[in-house]
Structure formats: C-alpha cells, structure tokens
Motif scaffolding. Structure first.
Motif, mmCIF file in Angstrom:
data_model
loop_
_atom_site.group_PDB
_atom_site.id
_atom_site.type_symbol
_atom_site.label_atom_id
_atom_site.label_comp_id
_atom_site.label_asym_id
_atom_site.label_seq_id
_atom_site.Cartn_x
_atom_site.Cartn_y
_atom_site.Cartn_z
ATOM 1 N N THR A 1 0.939 -1.207 -0.207
ATOM 2 C CA THR A 1 -0.339 0.372 -0.183
ATOM 3 C C THR A 1 0.897 1.187 -0.175
ATOM 4 O O THR A 1 0.989 2.324 -1.287
ATOM 5 C CB THR A 1 -0.722 0.199 1.103
ATOM 6 O OG1 THR A 1 -1.777 -0.924 0.848
ATOM 7 C CG2 THR A 1 -1.780 0.942 1.793
ATOM 8 N N GLN A 2 2.031 1.228 1.078
ATOM 9 C CA GLN A 2 3.357 2.192 1.562
ATOM 10 C C GLN A 2 3.124 2.496 -0.372
ATOM 11 O O GLN A 2 4.201 3.376 -1.022
ATOM 12 C CB GLN A 2 3.741 2.522 1.784
ATOM 13 C CG GLN A 2 2.963 2.270 3.560
ATOM 14 C CD GLN A 2 3.797 2.410 4.600
ATOM 15 O OE1 GLN A 2 5.390 1.870 4.406
ATOM 16 N NE2 GLN A 2 3.921 2.468 6.252
ATOM 17 N N ILE A 3 4.337 1.657 -1.089
ATOM 18 C CA ILE A 3 4.805 1.931 -2.338
ATOM 19 C C ILE A 3 3.590 2.118 -3.493
ATOM 20 O O ILE A 3 4.112 3.096 -4.282
ATOM 21 C CB ILE A 3 5.207 0.497 -2.539
ATOM 22 C CG1 ILE A 3 6.419 -0.490 -1.654
ATOM 23 C CG2 ILE A 3 6.152 0.153 -4.104
ATOM 24 C CD1 ILE A 3 6.951 -1.075 -2.207
ATOM 25 N N ASN A 4 2.623 1.902 -2.992
ATOM 26 C CA ASN A 4 1.574 2.257 -4.574
ATOM 27 C C ASN A 4 1.573 3.892 -4.165
ATOM 28 O O ASN A 4 1.360 4.888 -5.164
ATOM 29 C CB ASN A 4 0.257 1.252 -4.106
ATOM 30 C CG ASN A 4 0.036 0.221 -5.407
ATOM 31 O OD1 ASN A 4 0.381 0.794 -6.223
ATOM 32 N ND2 ASN A 4 -0.996 -0.132 -5.438
ATOM 33 N N GLU A 5 0.563 4.049 -2.829
ATOM 34 C CA GLU A 5 1.663 5.413 -2.668
ATOM 35 C C GLU A 5 2.202 6.698 -2.870
ATOM 36 O O GLU A 5 2.324 7.652 -3.662
ATOM 37 C CB GLU A 5 0.800 5.695 -0.602
ATOM 38 C CG GLU A 5 -0.006 5.438 -0.947
ATOM 39 C CD GLU A 5 -1.027 5.580 0.628
ATOM 40 O OE1 GLU A 5 0.293 5.734 1.405
ATOM 41 O OE2 GLU A 5 -1.951 5.149 0.931
ATOM 42 N N ALA A 6 3.818 6.017 -2.529
ATOM 43 C CA ALA A 6 4.502 6.907 -3.233
ATOM 44 C C ALA A 6 4.555 6.288 -4.615
ATOM 45 O O ALA A 6 5.320 7.762 -5.610
ATOM 46 C CB ALA A 6 5.935 6.028 -2.345
ATOM 47 N N LEU A 7 4.076 5.698 -5.610
ATOM 48 C CA LEU A 7 4.571 5.812 -7.002
ATOM 49 C C LEU A 7 4.300 6.071 -7.377
ATOM 50 O O LEU A 7 4.254 7.125 -8.696
ATOM 51 C CB LEU A 7 3.848 4.418 -7.510
ATOM 52 C CG LEU A 7 5.745 2.844 -7.611
ATOM 53 C CD1 LEU A 7 5.170 1.694 -7.693
ATOM 54 C CD2 LEU A 7 6.834 3.306 -8.449
ATOM 55 N N GLU A 8 3.074 6.603 -6.820
ATOM 56 C CA GLU A 8 1.321 8.264 -7.368
ATOM 57 C C GLU A 8 2.339 8.570 -7.251
ATOM 58 O O GLU A 8 1.528 10.185 -8.227
ATOM 59 C CB GLU A 8 -0.287 6.989 -6.624
ATOM 60 C CG GLU A 8 -1.119 8.157 -6.767
ATOM 61 C CD GLU A 8 -1.199 8.576 -8.639
ATOM 62 O OE1 GLU A 8 -1.719 9.415 -9.027
ATOM 63 O OE2 GLU A 8 -1.137 7.146 -9.414
ATOM 64 N N VAL A 9 2.881 9.028 -6.093
ATOM 65 C CA VAL A 9 3.510 10.853 -6.160
ATOM 66 C C VAL A 9 4.898 10.792 -6.811
ATOM 67 O O VAL A 9 4.838 12.119 -7.677
ATOM 68 C CB VAL A 9 3.488 11.202 -4.756
ATOM 69 C CG1 VAL A 9 3.955 12.149 -4.403
ATOM 70 C CG2 VAL A 9 2.487 10.922 -4.123
#
Length: 97
Positions: A34-42
C-alpha cells in the motif's frame, strides 16, 4: 510493458534517487504494498532496497511488488529494485516512444 529505450531513460532518471523503502526480515506485506503504491502515485519512479537479513530472494520480492502494485520493473541491480508506475493524477515523467 516498457521498451528498452524507456528503461534506459528511467534508469538515467533513477540514478540520483535514494531508496525510500527497505525490505527486511519480515519480507513484503500488504502494508508495504500500500505504501509503495502511494509513493509510486506521487513520485512515479522509486527505489527499494533489500536488506541482508531478508530471507527471501530478490526475484520473489520483485514479483510480489509487481503483482501488488501493478508497477513496471525498470531494473534489479544488486540489492536494489527500481520500480516505475505512471501517476494517474499527476504524471511527471514523459517516456520516450
């Protein structure tokens, strides 16, 4: 799927980036995905470091991350994984054709 030209471009862009996630003894879990997904979005382009005490091999870790985030693997070099996923809301990188 990324072309070789796009991978070269992303590798050059990833050179100054520091790893923002570390995979340790616990391996990859849902919270990390989940955190990696959020970081990739940013950021669109991130590095993930695999620590020496990690029990899993880098190929299985990479596969878990790609499956969970639907990101593209730019490169796995040593104990570092470079991931790319185009941002839905705020695309920053323009990939070559």
């Amino acid at each position: 799927m990324l072309t070789n030209k796009q991978k070269r471009f992303l590798r050059s862009k990833s050179h100054p980036i520091q790893p923002i996630f570390q995979v340790g003894k616990a391996g990859v879990n849902e919270n990390m995905i989940t955190q990696i997904n959020e970081a990739l979005e940013v950021r669109e382009l991130i590095k993930v470091s695999i620590l020496q005490n990690c029990m899993e091999d880098k190929d299985s870790i990479t596969a878990e991350m790609v499956e969970g985030t639907k990101a593209h693997v730019v490169q796995v070099i040593g104990s570092t994984i470079i991931l790319y996923k185009k941002s839905v809301n705020n695309p920053k990188l323009q990939l070559p054709n």
